[in-house]
Scaffold this motif. Structure first.
Motif, PDB file in Angstrom:
ATOM      1  N   TYR A   9      -7.103  -2.901 -12.406  1.00  0.00           N
ATOM      2  CA  TYR A   9      -6.772  -3.641 -11.182  1.00  0.00           C
ATOM      3  C   TYR A   9      -6.429  -5.073 -11.565  1.00  0.00           C
ATOM      4  N   PRO A  10      -5.824  -5.840 -10.663  1.00  0.00           N
ATOM      5  CA  PRO A  10      -5.409  -7.210 -10.998  1.00  0.00           C
ATOM      6  C   PRO A  10      -6.603  -8.077 -11.407  1.00  0.00           C
ATOM      7  N   ALA A  11      -6.449  -8.803 -12.523  1.00  0.00           N
ATOM      8  CA  ALA A  11      -7.511  -9.695 -13.007  1.00  0.00           C
ATOM      9  C   ALA A  11      -7.581 -10.946 -12.139  1.00  0.00           C
ATOM     10  N   ASN A  12      -8.673 -11.664 -12.268  1.00  0.00           N
ATOM     11  CA  ASN A  12      -8.861 -12.973 -11.626  1.00  0.00           C
ATOM     12  C   ASN A  12      -8.758 -12.916 -10.101  1.00  0.00           C
ATOM     13  N   ARG A  25       0.562  -6.018 -23.606  1.00  0.00           N
ATOM     14  CA  ARG A  25      -0.135  -6.654 -24.717  1.00  0.00           C
ATOM     15  C   ARG A  25      -1.535  -7.005 -24.249  1.00  0.00           C
ATOM     16  N   ARG A  26      -2.511  -6.684 -25.080  1.00  0.00           N
ATOM     17  CA  ARG A  26      -3.897  -7.010 -24.733  1.00  0.00           C
ATOM     18  C   ARG A  26      -4.114  -8.524 -24.860  1.00  0.00           C
ATOM     19  N   ASP A  27      -4.978  -9.063 -24.026  1.00  0.00           N
ATOM     20  CA  ASP A  27      -5.309 -10.486 -24.131  1.00  0.00           C
ATOM     21  C   ASP A  27      -6.033 -10.736 -25.459  1.00  0.00           C
ATOM     22  N   ASP A  28      -5.733 -11.859 -26.089  1.00  0.00           N
ATOM     23  CA  ASP A  28      -6.332 -12.141 -27.401  1.00  0.00           C
ATOM     24  C   ASP A  28      -7.815 -12.488 -27.301  1.00  0.00           C
ATOM     25  N   VAL A  29      -8.269 -12.955 -26.158  1.00  0.00           N
ATOM     26  CA  VAL A  29      -9.667 -13.396 -26.018  1.00  0.00           C
ATOM     27  C   VAL A  29     -10.465 -12.418 -25.152  1.00  0.00           C
ATOM     28  N   ASP A  30      -9.949 -12.129 -23.962  1.00  0.00           N
ATOM     29  CA  ASP A  30     -10.624 -11.188 -23.063  1.00  0.00           C
ATOM     30  C   ASP A  30     -10.034  -9.794 -23.308  1.00  0.00           C
ATOM     31  N   LEU A  31     -10.731  -9.004 -24.094  1.00  0.00           N
ATOM     32  CA  LEU A  31     -10.155  -7.729 -24.554  1.00  0.00           C
ATOM     33  C   LEU A  31     -10.103  -6.672 -23.457  1.00  0.00           C
ATOM     34  N   TYR A  32     -10.630  -7.009 -22.277  1.00  0.00           N
ATOM     35  CA  TYR A  32     -10.565  -6.084 -21.137  1.00  0.00           C
ATOM     36  C   TYR A  32      -9.240  -6.220 -20.379  1.00  0.00           C
ATOM     37  N   GLN A  33      -8.442  -7.235 -20.757  1.00  0.00           N
ATOM     38  CA  GLN A  33      -7.239  -7.537 -19.978  1.00  0.00           C
ATOM     39  C   GLN A  33      -5.960  -7.049 -20.658  1.00  0.00           C
ATOM     40  N   PHE A  34      -5.021  -6.575 -19.807  1.00  0.00           N
ATOM     41  CA  PHE A  34      -3.701  -6.127 -20.259  1.00  0.00           C
ATOM     42  C   PHE A  34      -2.651  -7.008 -19.579  1.00  0.00           C
ATOM     43  N   HIS A  35      -1.739  -7.567 -20.374  1.00  0.00           N
ATOM     44  CA  HIS A  35      -0.660  -8.400 -19.825  1.00  0.00           C
ATOM     45  C   HIS A  35       0.643  -7.596 -19.796  1.00  0.00           C
ATOM     46  N   LEU A  36       1.374  -7.737 -18.698  1.00  0.00           N
ATOM     47  CA  LEU A  36       2.683  -7.093 -18.551  1.00  0.00           C
ATOM     48  C   LEU A  36       3.616  -8.044 -17.815  1.00  0.00           C
ATOM     49  N   LEU A  96       2.031 -10.145 -14.923  1.00  0.00           N
ATOM     50  CA  LEU A  96       0.906  -9.468 -14.256  1.00  0.00           C
ATOM     51  C   LEU A  96      -0.205  -9.253 -15.284  1.00  0.00           C
ATOM     52  N   THR A  97      -1.430  -9.556 -14.897  1.00  0.00           N
ATOM     53  CA  THR A  97      -2.572  -9.272 -15.768  1.00  0.00           C
ATOM     54  C   THR A  97      -3.495  -8.290 -15.061  1.00  0.00           C
ATOM     55  N   LEU A  98      -3.711  -7.159 -15.705  1.00  0.00           N
ATOM     56  CA  LEU A  98      -4.633  -6.154 -15.167  1.00  0.00           C
ATOM     57  C   LEU A  98      -5.900  -6.151 -16.018  1.00  0.00           C
ATOM     58  N   THR A  99      -6.992  -5.672 -15.447  1.00  0.00           N
ATOM     59  CA  THR A  99      -8.245  -5.670 -16.194  1.00  0.00           C
ATOM     60  C   THR A  99      -9.058  -4.425 -15.893  1.00  0.00           C
ATOM     61  N   THR A 100      -9.976  -4.117 -16.777  1.00  0.00           N
ATOM     62  CA  THR A 100     -10.994  -3.095 -16.519  1.00  0.00           C
ATOM     63  C   THR A 100     -12.334  -3.811 -16.398  1.00  0.00           C
ATOM     64  N   PRO A 101     -13.332  -3.213 -15.748  1.00  0.00           N
ATOM     65  CA  PRO A 101     -14.603  -3.914 -15.519  1.00  0.00           C
ATOM     66  C   PRO A 101     -15.371  -4.164 -16.825  1.00  0.00           C
ATOM     67  N   GLN A 102     -16.034  -5.304 -16.891  1.00  0.00           N
ATOM     68  CA  GLN A 102     -16.819  -5.670 -18.069  1.00  0.00           C
ATOM     69  C   GLN A 102     -18.319  -5.693 -17.738  1.00  0.00           C
ATOM     70  N   TRP A 103     -18.710  -6.561 -16.827  1.00  0.00           N
ATOM     71  CA  TRP A 103     -20.129  -6.662 -16.437  1.00  0.00           C
ATOM     72  C   TRP A 103     -20.392  -5.676 -15.306  1.00  0.00           C
ATOM     73  N   ILE A 104     -21.212  -4.663 -15.595  1.00  0.00           N
ATOM     74  CA  ILE A 104     -21.432  -3.597 -14.627  1.00  0.00           C
ATOM     75  C   ILE A 104     -22.695  -3.906 -13.819  1.00  0.00           C
ATOM     76  N   PRO A 105     -22.567  -4.006 -12.485  1.00  0.00           N
ATOM     77  CA  PRO A 105     -23.753  -4.267 -11.666  1.00  0.00           C
ATOM     78  C   PRO A 105     -24.837  -3.222 -11.923  1.00  0.00           C
ATOM     79  N   GLY A 106     -26.065  -3.640 -11.925  1.00  0.00           N
ATOM     80  CA  GLY A 106     -27.181  -2.722 -12.172  1.00  0.00           C
ATOM     81  C   GLY A 106     -27.486  -2.579 -13.658  1.00  0.00           C
ATOM     82  N   ASN A 107     -26.436  -2.632 -14.500  1.00  0.00           N
ATOM     83  CA  ASN A 107     -26.685  -2.643 -15.949  1.00  0.00           C
ATOM     84  C   ASN A 107     -27.090  -4.041 -16.408  1.00  0.00           C
ATOM     85  N   HIS A 108     -26.665  -5.032 -15.652  1.00  0.00           N
ATOM     86  CA  HIS A 108     -26.950  -6.436 -15.975  1.00  0.00           C
ATOM     87  C   HIS A 108     -26.430  -6.787 -17.370  1.00  0.00           C
TER      88      HIS A 108
END
Ligand code: ZN
Length: 644
Positions: A141-144, A94-105, A58-70
């Motif tokens: 929440y679930p990535a991708n 474990r955090r993703d090595d490239v996309d640091l917003y992602q958590f792998h479980l 399972l890969t979970l993520t937090t938001p990166q590109w925030i609408p309105g902030n552009h």
């Protein structure tokens, strides 16, 4: 009642795509998230999250590109204390090595619910008495996966006695908007896209006011403040905000929300924000930001601007600025519409609703137009390049800012759309205007709930042509994509005015200076000496090729003395006046790092401040543009009799 409009085939295709992507809430169990803001005064938010899962990776993520902030402003660096657990037992991640917003479980066999706890360190937009929750601080929440397809049910805990303002729908009659001490407020399930778009303000000194009660759907302003008296807004302001709702209703002939909440924080430590959302806007100003007319003038366009974004930016969004997740980079090429047209409409609506007068609107427009016209960076960079580069231009410092150019698509867009508006009026003998364009472009599909319908450049051209046939593609390309060493002043001139320079600041500028706000304390000598300076003599910017530039002055230097006197605004002003039509230079002592030097400024044209001057005998379209469409609401002022 649903309004009907002419809807193009392309738009219908777009709309059906938007509808097809609508969340299938009924088919999936929602994520449950409880945001706990009870530690807000200690700069910590907490979240308890239950995610429906199936066994396996399972890969979970937090938001990166925030609408309105552009921009990629998701606060992943502030998210801390992350613990995943299953049936009370911790689960490794474990955090993703490239996309640091992602958590792998890896979810064990037989497990259907994963619990996550996380904290967010929050140092902006809160104080001891109030807090703003932007959900990206706590979301997981679930990535991708398209975020509008992920159902989520939010709940909220706030410090005891604090009120809550949000466009989220509370479940049941509940304790909303001031919950009982320690109570959890539950909100109806939505999706991750909508939850991120639904911020919360909460505070000890809380007021909620209904606005324009005859207009549907309902509109409110929710206010929190650091001082008890500030959140109880003045009746005159509430009347003007009621006007704003009615004016907007008349202008856009549609709405794209089920309810609208202006969220307003009045705080010297937690202010400084304006962020649009579909059903609300997050507005933060200083604690006295709306306390009197002088302070209000500095903020008059904020609420009209952010409110307009519900139509222009949220409902209608440039195709590159809409991404189905918060992980994909947003593309800013059409920000001169998203922000630029909103800048135009926000300022116009501020005048139409009485938040500022027509004369104040012209004063502010003059300053903006002059600033663009004296912006040397336009010699190398187009407006569209400032839009494309938006995500790297937000936090730039003031040093050589006018040579670099900043997010100029806001003010450039305002002049551009004023040009378009007055051109339409000219082409149609004032029978049509940009108002008619808004009724097509922003109102297609009639009234809707929150919805994002992307558009491309060609649709703008098509809709402008539907109002007044013209070569709009060339019109827009010439102004936006080309290098234009001078600002687009055609709209002001077609509007019956011209930009001139006088030796005294306009009345609005004087009023802003009288507010005592630090923003207006410095002396404006950009159009005379070619300097932007603070009230302590610190040089923030130097106009390329201006008198100060020729004297080799530089940003970060500090003027210590003027003509033998210690620096003050008055001393510099006196020196500029004294040198007018003379030959003696202005003598300065300037500090650069730890060195001091004598500088002579060869400038003899006196003080220069931009103002708009009426050109008699021409149609005053600018005055037509700022006239209200509806009958203004009068503030429930005390009558003369009551005063006696
Ligand atoms: Zn904006």
């Amino acid at each position: 009642m649903k309004k009907t409009h002419c809807i193009s085939a392309a738009f219908l295709a777009c709309l059906s795509l938007a509808c097809a992507l609508a969340p299938a809430l009924a088919q999936k169990a929602p994520i449950q998230i409880t945001a706990d803001l009870s530690d807000a005064p200690r700069k910590l938010y907490h979240a308890e999250i239950d995610l429906p899962v199936t066994a396996g990776p399972l890969t979970l993520t937090t938001p990166q590109w925030i609408p309105g902030n552009h921009r990629p402003t998701g606060p992943v660096d502030e998210i801390t204390g992350v613990v995943f657990s299953v049936n009370g037992k911790p689960l490794a991640w474990r955090r993703d090595d490239v996309d640091l917003y992602q958590f792998h479980l890896v979810v064990p066999e037989g497990v259907t619910t994963l619990h996550a706890h996380l904290d967010c360190i929050v140092t902006r937009r809160l104080s001891q008495k109030l807090a703003v929750l932007e959900w990206e601080k706590l979301l997981l929440y679930p990535a991708n996966t398209p975020v509008r397809e992920i159902p989520i049910q939010p709940s909220l805990i706030v410090p005891a006695g604090w009120g809550i303002g949000t466009a989220l729908t509370p479940i049941g009659d509940g304790p909303y908007p001031v919950p009982a001490n320690g109570a959890t407020t539950h909100y109806a399930a939505t999706n991750v896209e909508q939850l991120q778009d639904s911020p919360v303000i909460t505070g000890q000194y809380f007021h909620e006011f209904p606005l324009a009660p005859t207009i549907t759907p309902k509109h409110f302003i929710d206010v929190v403040s650091d001082n008890p008296e500030d959140s109880n807004l003045r009746p005159a302001l509430l009347a003007e905000l009621g006007n704003l709702v009615r004016e907007t209703d008349a202008l856009y002939s549609s709405h794209h929300y089920n309810v609208y909440h202006f969220l307003l924080t009045l705080s010297d430590v937690a202010g400084g924000e304006g962020l649009e959302h579909g059903q609300s806007s997050d507005n933060g100003v200083g604690e006295k930001g709306f306390s009197d007319d002088a302070h209000q003038l500095g903020e008059a366009d904020l609420l009209p601007h952010e409110f307009t974004h519900s139509w222009n930016g949220k409902y209608r969004r440039p195709v590159g600025l809409y991404q189905p997740d918060f992980a994909t980079a947003q593309q800013g090429a059409l920000l001169w519409v998203y922000e630029g047209m909103t800048e135009y409409l926000g300022d116009m609506l501020a005048a139409r609703s009485g938040l500022e007068t027509q004369a104040q609107y012209r004063d502010i427009l003059a300053r903006s137009a002059a600033s663009l016209d004296y912006r040397p960076g336009r010699e190398w960079r187009s407006t569209s390049d400032t839009a494309i580069s938006a995500s790297i231009l937000r936090d730039d410092g003031p040093e050589w800012a006018m040579w670099r150019r900043g997010q100029d698509y806001y003010q450039e867009g305002e002049l551009l759309w004023l040009d378009a508006d007055t051109l339409i009026r000219k082409l149609t003998q004032n029978k049509k205007s940009l108002d008619d364009f808004q009724k097509i472009f922003l109102a297609k599909g009639g009234n809707t709930g929150p919805l994002i319908v992307p558009y491309k450049f060609d649709e703008l051209v098509e809709d402008l042509n539907a109002v007044a046939p013209y070569d709009w593609a060339t019109f827009l390309h010439d102004r936006v994509d080309k290098i234009n060493p001078r600002a687009d002043l055609a709209g002001i001139e077609q509007g019956g005015y011209k930009l001139v320079y006088k030796d005294k600041p306009d009345p609005s500028q004087k009023m802003l200076m009288s507010s005592g706000s630090p923003r207006y304390r410095g002396l404006n000598c950009w159009y005379s000496l070619g300097l932007r300076i603070g009230s302590d003599g610190a040089i923030m910017d130097v106009r390329w090729n201006g008198p100060a530039d020729k004297a080799r002055l530089a940003p970060t230097e500090k003027i210590i003395a003027v003509n033998g006197q210690i620096f003050s605004n008055d001393a510099l002003q006196t020196a500029i006046r004294g040198a007018k039509d003379k030959t003696d230079p202005i003598h300065l002592i300037v500090q650069a790092d730890s060195f001091v030097s004598m500088i002579d400024l060869d400038y003899h044209d006196g003080e220069r401040y931009p103002v708009l001057e009426r050109v008699e005998g021409t149609p005053a379209y600018l005055d037509d543009i700022t006239k209200p469409l509806t009958v203004p609401e009068k503030a429930p002022a005390t009558t003369k009799k009551d005063d006696e």
